[in-house]
Design an enzyme around this catalytic site. Structure first.
Site, PDB file in Angstrom:
ATOM      1  N   ASP A  31       8.176 -15.689  34.267  1.00 19.71           N
ATOM      2  CA  ASP A  31       7.187 -15.352  33.252  1.00 19.71           C
ATOM      3  C   ASP A  31       7.824 -15.391  31.867  1.00 19.71           C
ATOM      4  O   ASP A  31       7.279 -15.970  30.912  1.00 19.71           O
ATOM      5  CB  ASP A  31       6.621 -13.958  33.547  1.00 19.71           C
ATOM      6  CG  ASP A  31       5.404 -13.615  32.707  1.00 19.71           C
ATOM      7  OD1 ASP A  31       4.933 -14.474  31.938  1.00 19.71           O
ATOM      8  OD2 ASP A  31       4.919 -12.475  32.814  1.00 19.71           O
ATOM      9  N   TYR A  64       5.870  -7.509  39.771  1.00 21.67           N
ATOM     10  CA  TYR A  64       4.449  -7.503  39.459  1.00 21.67           C
ATOM     11  C   TYR A  64       3.588  -7.065  40.645  1.00 21.67           C
ATOM     12  O   TYR A  64       2.463  -6.605  40.459  1.00 21.67           O
ATOM     13  CB  TYR A  64       3.994  -8.886  38.990  1.00 21.67           C
ATOM     14  CG  TYR A  64       4.607  -9.331  37.676  1.00 21.67           C
ATOM     15  CD1 TYR A  64       5.438  -8.482  36.936  1.00 21.67           C
ATOM     16  CD2 TYR A  64       4.369 -10.583  37.167  1.00 21.67           C
ATOM     17  CE1 TYR A  64       6.000  -8.883  35.746  1.00 21.67           C
ATOM     18  CE2 TYR A  64       4.922 -11.007  35.966  1.00 21.67           C
ATOM     19  CZ  TYR A  64       5.742 -10.153  35.266  1.00 21.67           C
ATOM     20  OH  TYR A  64       6.301 -10.555  34.081  1.00 21.67           O
ATOM     21  N   LYS A  94      20.010 -12.688  38.695  1.00 22.75           N
ATOM     22  CA  LYS A  94      20.881 -11.694  38.057  1.00 22.75           C
ATOM     23  C   LYS A  94      21.745 -11.067  39.139  1.00 22.75           C
ATOM     24  O   LYS A  94      21.787  -9.849  39.332  1.00 22.75           O
ATOM     25  CB  LYS A  94      20.023 -10.654  37.318  1.00 22.75           C
ATOM     26  CG  LYS A  94      20.811  -9.725  36.393  1.00 22.75           C
ATOM     27  CD  LYS A  94      21.548 -10.461  35.286  1.00 22.75           C
ATOM     28  CE  LYS A  94      22.269  -9.454  34.366  1.00 22.75           C
ATOM     29  NZ  LYS A  94      23.220 -10.137  33.455  1.00 22.75           N
ATOM     30  N   ASP A 116      20.355 -14.231  31.892  1.00 20.67           N
ATOM     31  CA  ASP A 116      20.666 -14.065  30.480  1.00 20.67           C
ATOM     32  C   ASP A 116      21.349 -15.312  29.918  1.00 20.67           C
ATOM     33  O   ASP A 116      21.061 -15.752  28.801  1.00 20.67           O
ATOM     34  CB  ASP A 116      21.501 -12.807  30.228  1.00 20.67           C
ATOM     35  CG  ASP A 116      22.606 -12.599  31.241  1.00 20.67           C
ATOM     36  OD1 ASP A 116      22.696 -13.378  32.223  1.00 20.67           O
ATOM     37  OD2 ASP A 116      23.386 -11.641  31.075  1.00 20.67           O
ATOM     38  N   ASP A 120       7.770 -18.877  28.961  1.00 17.88           N
ATOM     39  CA  ASP A 120       7.233 -18.700  27.613  1.00 17.88           C
ATOM     40  C   ASP A 120       8.287 -19.018  26.557  1.00 17.88           C
ATOM     41  O   ASP A 120       7.985 -19.612  25.512  1.00 17.88           O
ATOM     42  CB  ASP A 120       6.725 -17.269  27.420  1.00 17.88           C
ATOM     43  CG  ASP A 120       5.312 -17.078  27.949  1.00 17.88           C
ATOM     44  OD1 ASP A 120       4.786 -18.016  28.576  1.00 17.88           O
ATOM     45  OD2 ASP A 120       4.744 -15.994  27.751  1.00 17.88           O
TER      46      ASP A 120
END
Length: 358
Positions: free
Chosen positions: A247, A141, A191, A223, A251
Site C-alpha cells: 500500500d 488490514y 522487514k 526501508d 503510492d
C-alpha cells in the site's frame, strides 16, 4: 458478449470511470467486440442509498460479471461512520475479501513524454517499467484489531499482522509467474531483521523460488526499498510484498510516473478480476472535470488483458495513451508550469481519436 460491472463509487470516481467506459466502447467498436456494462453502487454512495457500503445487489452483480471496473471510494463525508461501515473498509476491502482478490498488480511505467513530469530528475525515471505485486487480503488490514483499558489508566491498542503459509505461497507464485513473463527478476520486500512475519515470509518465498530456477530472486528490506525506489528505480522489474508495505510503496512509486493519476491496478485471484485506478476520490475536485482519466483508462486496458484475454485491444489503448501524451496533451496533474491543459473529457476525446487511428 462480456459482462462488465461498473462501480463508480465516490468523489471523482464517477467522472473517471465514465471515461474509461467510453474508451472500452471505442475499443469494442474498433475490434467488433460486445461489452455489456451494468452500473452498481459501492462505497459512500451505496451507504447513502442503502445503508451499506457494499449492498448484496452489488456483490451479486460482481459475482455474475466477467470483470469489474471500479472507481474510487471514501471521503471526509463518511469518516465518522463506524469502521465496518466506512467505504474503504466495508466497501472495497470487503469486496476484495468476498471475491477472493488476494493479488494486486500495480504497473509503474514512465511514458517518455512524461519523463519531466516527475519531481525526480529525468535521468532517474526515464525508462522505468516495473510492477508491484501486493498481497491484498491478509496482514494488518485484516488481522484482529481491538482496544483495551489498562489498569493504571490509558489504553492498549492492538493491530495483528497475520499470514499463513498458503497466503504467502500463492502471492509469491503470482509474482514469480509475472517475473518469468518479463525479465526474470523478482525482488521480495520484507522487514526480516525485525518482524517474525517477515522472517517467515522470506523463508516461504525462498522455498517457492526453487520451482522457478529461471527467475533471479533478491530479498530487500522495506526501508531500503523505499530509498532505492527514488534513488535507482530502474534496478527493479517485479516486486512482491505484504499488504501494508505494498500500500505504501506503490503510492510512493507514483512519483516516478509523475502522478497517481497515471497508475492503473488489477486485483486478481478469484473468478472475477477488479480493475481500478491507484488514486483516491479527490473530493476537492469532484464534479469539476479536472481529474486525470488515464489511470482508469489504463485499468480498463488491464481488464482487457487479464480478464478477457484481449491483448491486442489492451495494446491499442496503451499505444493510444502514449500517442496522446506525445502530442502534448496534459491534464493539470501532469502538466509542467505554463503548459496548456485539457479537462477529463477532452483528454479522453484525444485518446479515443488515437484508438480510431491506430
Amino acid at each position: 458478449m462480456y459482462k462488465i460491472a461498473v462501480l463508480p463509487g465516490d468523489g471523482i470516481g464517477p467522472e473517471i470511470t465514465a471515461q474509461s467506459v467510453r474508451v472500452l466502447e471505442a475499443v469494442a467498436h474498433r475490434f467488433n467486440r460486445v461489452f455489456n456494462f451494468t452500473d452498481g453502487l459501492v462505497g459512500g454512495a451505496a451507504y447513502d442509498a442503502t445503508g451499506s457500503p457494499l449492498p448484496e445487489e452489488t456483490l451479486a452483480l460482481c459475482l455474475d460479471s466477467d470483470a469489474i471496473l471500479f472507481g474510487a471510494v471514501g471521503g471526509p463525508r463518511w469518516d465518522a461512520l463506524p469502521v465496518h461501515l466506512r467505504p474503504e473498509v466495508g466497501g472495497i476491502l470487503s469486496l476484495r475479501k468476498e471475491l477472493g482478490l488476494y493479488a494486486n498488480l500495480r504497473p509503474v511505467k514512465v511514458f517518455p513524454a512524461l519523463a519531466d513530469a516527475s519531481t525526480l530528475k529525468p535521468e532517474v525515471v526515464s525508462g522505468v517499467d516495473l510492477v508491484i505485486v501486493r498481497e491484498l487480503t491478509g496482514g494488518l488490514y485484516f488481522g484482529k484489531k481491538y482496544r483495551e483499558p489498562l489498569p493504571g489508566g490509558g489504553t492498549r491498542v492492538v493491530d495483528t499482522l497475520e499470514y499463513t503459509t498458503t497466503e504467502i505461497e500463492r502471492i509469491a507464485r503470482v509474482a514469480f509467474n509475472l517475473a518469468r513473463q518479463r525479465s526474470g527478476r523478482l525482488t521480495s520486500v520484507d522487514k526480516a531483521n525485525v518482524l517474525e512475519s517477515s522472517r517467515y515470509w522470506r523463508e516461504v518465498v525462498a522455498g517457492v523460488s526453487r520451482d522457478y530456477p529461471d527467475v533471479r530472486l533478491e530479498h530487500m528490506y522495506v526501508d531500503n526499498c523505499a530509498m532505492q525506489l527514488v534513488k535507482n528505480p530502474k534496478q527493479f522489474d517485479v516486486l512482491v510484498m505484504e499488504n501494508m508495505f505494498g500500500d505504501i510503496l506503490s503510492d510512493q512509486a507514483s512519483v516516478l510516473s509523475g502522478s497517481l493519476g497515471m497508475l492503473a491496478s488489477a486485483s486478481m485471484g478469484g473468478k472475477t478480476g477488479l480493475y481500478e485506478p491507484a488514486h483516491g476520490t479527490a473530493p476537492d475536485i469532484a464534479g469539476l472535470q479536472k481529474a486525470n482519466p488515464i489511470a482508469s483508462i489504463l485499468s480498463g486496458a488491464m481488464l482487457l488483458r487479464f480478464s478477457l484475454q484481449m491483448s491486442e485491444e489492451a495494446d491499442c489503448i496503451e499505444r493510444a495513451v502514449a500517442a496522446t501524451l506525445n502530442l502534448g496533451y496534459r491534464t493539470a496533474d501532469i502538466a509542467q508550469e505554463g503548459m496548456p491543459t485539457v479537462n477529463t473529457i477532452q483528454m479522453t476525446d484525444r485518446i479515443i481519436e488515437q484508438i480510431e487511428k491506430l
